[in-house]
Motif scaffolding. Structure first.
Motif, mmCIF file in Angstrom:
data_model
loop_
_atom_site.group_PDB
_atom_site.id
_atom_site.type_symbol
_atom_site.label_atom_id
_atom_site.label_comp_id
_atom_site.label_asym_id
_atom_site.label_seq_id
_atom_site.Cartn_x
_atom_site.Cartn_y
_atom_site.Cartn_z
ATOM 1 N N SER A 67 30.248 34.701 95.413
ATOM 2 C CA SER A 67 30.418 36.153 95.329
ATOM 3 C C SER A 67 31.657 36.606 96.099
ATOM 4 O O SER A 67 32.375 37.524 95.662
ATOM 5 C CB SER A 67 29.172 36.877 95.848
ATOM 6 N N THR A 68 31.934 35.952 97.231
ATOM 7 C CA THR A 68 33.143 36.290 97.984
ATOM 8 C C THR A 68 34.384 35.978 97.167
ATOM 9 O O THR A 68 35.320 36.789 97.085
ATOM 10 C CB THR A 68 33.182 35.511 99.314
ATOM 11 N N LEU A 69 34.403 34.811 96.530
ATOM 12 C CA LEU A 69 35.540 34.449 95.681
ATOM 13 C C LEU A 69 35.684 35.431 94.520
ATOM 14 O O LEU A 69 36.790 35.873 94.203
ATOM 15 C CB LEU A 69 35.348 33.025 95.152
ATOM 16 N N GLU A 145 32.431 26.171 93.328
ATOM 17 C CA GLU A 145 32.372 27.573 92.902
ATOM 18 C C GLU A 145 33.535 27.895 91.969
ATOM 19 O O GLU A 145 33.382 28.608 90.974
ATOM 20 C CB GLU A 145 32.394 28.502 94.126
ATOM 21 N N PHE A 146 34.704 27.354 92.284
ATOM 22 C CA PHE A 146 35.878 27.550 91.436
ATOM 23 C C PHE A 146 35.619 27.006 90.031
ATOM 24 O O PHE A 146 35.924 27.655 89.031
ATOM 25 C CB PHE A 146 37.071 26.843 92.076
ATOM 26 N N GLY A 150 35.153 28.852 86.373
ATOM 27 C CA GLY A 150 35.915 28.371 85.229
ATOM 28 C C GLY A 150 35.041 28.158 84.008
ATOM 29 O O GLY A 150 35.478 28.392 82.869
ATOM 30 N N GLU A 151 33.805 27.730 84.210
ATOM 31 C CA GLU A 151 32.874 27.569 83.091
ATOM 32 C C GLU A 151 32.622 28.903 82.396
ATOM 33 O O GLU A 151 32.521 28.972 81.167
ATOM 34 C CB GLU A 151 31.549 26.990 83.588
ATOM 35 N N VAL A 152 32.528 29.970 83.184
ATOM 36 C CA VAL A 152 32.327 31.303 82.604
ATOM 37 C C VAL A 152 33.537 31.683 81.757
ATOM 38 O O VAL A 152 33.408 32.181 80.632
ATOM 39 C CB VAL A 152 32.104 32.357 83.707
ATOM 40 N N ALA A 189 46.254 26.881 83.012
ATOM 41 C CA ALA A 189 46.441 27.968 83.975
ATOM 42 C C ALA A 189 45.497 27.824 85.162
ATOM 43 O O ALA A 189 45.886 28.034 86.311
ATOM 44 C CB ALA A 189 46.225 29.317 83.284
ATOM 45 N N ARG A 190 44.254 27.459 84.897
ATOM 46 C CA ARG A 190 43.278 27.261 85.981
ATOM 47 C C ARG A 190 43.674 26.086 86.859
ATOM 48 O O ARG A 190 43.591 26.156 88.094
ATOM 49 C CB ARG A 190 41.878 27.037 85.420
#
Length: 235
Positions: A67-69, A145-146, A150-152, A189-190
């Motif tokens: 959530s912070t990210l 988390e990154f 990315g999956e989303v 890009a990711r």
């Protein structure tokens, strides 16, 4: 230690993901549908809503870090919007989208891609750094988390293309939009954003070099954004 404020550290919203969602929805209601920034805003709203749903469903192993990210990520886009509203210059990566937002020869998919290019290439990289500072952790500790964020993005990429792609009568193999789509990759890009985040973090003891790196990153993404927004047809 490098003071990241020199290249625009963004404060975390006290209302978390709900707070940034509210702000993005407010923008969606205020802008005309054909506005180029509004096109990107709708795409980003869908992404952020999906991340919020997955946070609530326990999809992330570390909900606080995720959530912070997510908030740090969103705040950088919102800061660019606020800069333009206040007649200040946003980061170079965002300038083409705001400059061409009403151009009749730029297609909706181009606006979406230009916004995603700026937001992932620049904002996501710096959001990782911001999050590391906030949570006192290393980038490697945020990699899960990154990747889940990315999956989303990957699940929504196809929907974005379906919603914004011109009809079959317009989308032919010779259409310049075909070549733009083939030249830009969300996955690349990711990957580049993750590498940039690690580089900026590694340079935290060398503030001048870190600032120069971020400035060059920003400028380069701005150039890509201008290419993505090349007018293709007048309507």
């Amino acid at each position: 230690m490098v003071r990241f404020e020199r290249f625009g550290e963004i404060a975390v919203s006290e209302h978390g993901v709900d707070g940034v969602l509210c702000r993005i929805r407010t923008l969606a209601a205020a802008w005309p549908e054909r506005d180029g920034v509004a096109v990107f805003n709708r795409v980003y709203l869908a992404v952020t809503e999906e991340v919020d749903r997955r946070l609530d469903a326990g999809h992330f192993a570390d909900t606080h870090a995720a959530s912070t990210l997510d908030v740090r990520f969103a705040e950088r886009y919102l800061a660019a919007v606020e800069a333009v509203a206040d007649e200040r210059r946003p980061p170079a990566c965002w300038r083409p989208l705001f400059q061409f937002r009403r151009h009749p020869g730029v297609r909706p998919l181009q606006f979406a891609l230009a916004g995603i290019n700026a937001h992932i290439g620049h904002d996501l990289a710096l959001a990782v750094v911001d999050t590391c500072r906030t949570l006192d952790c290393e980038p490697a500790e945020l990699e899960d988390e990154f990747e889940r964020v990315g999956e989303v993005l990957r699940t929504l990429e196809e929907r974005i293309r379906e919603d914004l792609m011109p009809g079959p009568d317009l989308f032919q193999i010779a259409d310049p939009l075909t070549h733009l789509l083939g030249a830009w990759s969300l996955e690349r890009a990711r990957d580049a954003a993750w590498s940039a985040a690690r580089a900026v973090w590694a340079l935290r003891e060398l503030p001048d070099l870190a600032e120069e790196f971020v400035e060059r990153l920003d400028t380069g993404l701005g150039l890509v954004g201008r290419c993505l927004l090349t007018p293709l047809a007048c309507r």
